[in-house]
Enzyme design. Sequence first.
Site, mmCIF file in Angstrom:
data_model
loop_
_atom_site.group_PDB
_atom_site.id
_atom_site.type_symbol
_atom_site.label_atom_id
_atom_site.label_comp_id
_atom_site.label_asym_id
_atom_site.label_seq_id
_atom_site.Cartn_x
_atom_site.Cartn_y
_atom_site.Cartn_z
ATOM 1 N N ARG A 136 -13.933 -7.751 -0.318
ATOM 2 C CA ARG A 136 -13.255 -7.397 0.927
ATOM 3 C C ARG A 136 -12.668 -5.979 0.823
ATOM 4 N NH1 ARG A 136 -7.815 -5.685 2.207
ATOM 5 N NH2 ARG A 136 -7.391 -6.283 4.354
ATOM 6 N N GLY A 144 -10.179 -3.237 3.023
ATOM 7 C CA GLY A 144 -9.273 -3.090 4.159
ATOM 8 C C GLY A 144 -9.408 -1.730 4.821
ATOM 9 N N ASP A 145 -8.367 -1.340 5.529
ATOM 10 C CA ASP A 145 -8.399 -0.069 6.270
ATOM 11 C C ASP A 145 -8.131 1.147 5.400
ATOM 12 O OD1 ASP A 145 -5.751 -1.166 5.928
ATOM 13 O OD2 ASP A 145 -5.020 0.441 7.223
ATOM 14 N N THR A 156 -0.269 1.419 6.783
ATOM 15 C CA THR A 156 -0.120 0.246 5.926
ATOM 16 C C THR A 156 0.069 -0.979 6.806
ATOM 17 O OG1 THR A 156 1.253 -0.905 4.303
ATOM 18 C CG2 THR A 156 2.357 0.740 5.660
ATOM 19 N N GLY A 157 -0.614 -2.052 6.462
ATOM 20 C CA GLY A 157 -0.491 -3.254 7.279
ATOM 21 C C GLY A 157 -1.724 -4.119 7.145
ATOM 22 N N THR A 176 0.828 -1.205 0.000
ATOM 23 C CA THR A 176 0.000 0.000 0.000
ATOM 24 C C THR A 176 0.864 1.257 0.000
ATOM 25 O OG1 THR A 176 -1.840 -1.071 1.099
ATOM 26 C CG2 THR A 176 -1.624 1.276 1.485
ATOM 27 N N GLY A 182 -5.038 -4.930 7.208
ATOM 28 C CA GLY A 182 -6.166 -4.001 7.234
ATOM 29 C C GLY A 182 -7.206 -4.288 8.296
HETATM 30 N N1 ASP Z 1 -3.780 -2.132 4.588
HETATM 31 C C1 ASP Z 1 -3.983 -2.744 3.306
HETATM 32 C C2 ASP Z 1 -5.212 -3.589 3.322
HETATM 33 O O1 ASP Z 1 -5.422 -4.296 4.289
HETATM 34 C C3 ASP Z 1 -2.845 -3.583 2.873
HETATM 35 C C4 ASP Z 1 -1.526 -2.889 2.839
HETATM 36 O O2 ASP Z 1 -1.235 -2.039 3.693
HETATM 37 O O3 ASP Z 1 -0.730 -3.200 1.942
HETATM 38 O O4 ASP Z 1 -5.926 -3.599 2.347
#
Ligand code: ASP
Length: 333
Positions: free
Chosen positions: A228, A230-231, A251-252, A200, A254
Amino acid sequence: MRHGPKDLGFYFHRTLNARIMGNTALAIHGGAGTIAKELMTPLREKDHRAALELALQRGHAVLTKGGPALDAVETAVRALEDSPLFNAGKGSVFNADGQHEMDASLMNGSDLRAGAVAGVQNVKNPIGLARRVMDQSDHVFLSGNGAFEFAHKQKIELEDDEYFFDAFRYEQWKEVVGTDEVRLDHAGSSMEAKEKKFGTVGAVALDRAGHLAAATSTGGMTNKKWQRIGDSPIIGAGTYANDMTCAVSCTGHGESFIRAVAAFDVHAMMLYKGAALIEAVRVVIHEKLPPLDGDGGLIAIDRHGNIVMDFNCSGMYRGQVGPDGEFRTAIFR
Ligand code: ASP
């Protein structure tokens, strides 16, 4: 010292200070995760750093011309979306249907305006679409076909599926297609045990007028299904900006960041507890997210241009340019 939400004295005092100083600062990320040092060849590192630096330059140019933080973060994220190296825009991962569904959001710290899109396909720059949602609609968050219809109406630049095709991401997807496995943006089967990263992208900025903004964009997770989300496109989870405190892009994993309301929590600790940015970020990344299996990191900036980039995994692609005008990029600690 406590600062209540109605403590406008605090707000205007800080705003005035920043105006007088006129400092600008920008930070960006290209995802965090378990990035194996031994797999980071000099060429791979050079490519990633060059892509980060280009995004920094583009965003910084907006700020040095006196442009708003909101434009700077959008510009920087666009540059990262245009690179195939990160899991956003052009480099987005494949979902269970072999397609690309992208999420993005941005927020303006001076008036708390925000725009977000989720599950959009064929949009070249999802962050640009999020900006249009903010500027040209009565809404904050559009998704799926509706967001696409809006993009069409707004004459947003679209691309064919081929534009988003990347052999490396395709190989990642082929390993899990037909299974229930939803994977991070990792480096492929042989490297899987060693490397799991989230690609991300995001940016946070302080402009000359003392305003803050944050933006985040992603392709989500490989082989994701059921639309789905994410965050990243969720205001308060993956993205948040408020001139009273800070701007944050995460980023992480989600699901964990949503449950932790991670980006807003950094702001809340500063506002309600008077925590310094560095402390608020530390608590979220190292105390609140780990019990929720929240691998990842975030970048944040406060009203004085202090930048904090922290993560609870081995690395985070990141870069910053502060008032001294020096560009710095890093991957590992
Ligand atoms: N946070 C993102 C998600 O869960 C993934 C990412 O940070 O790469 O969609």
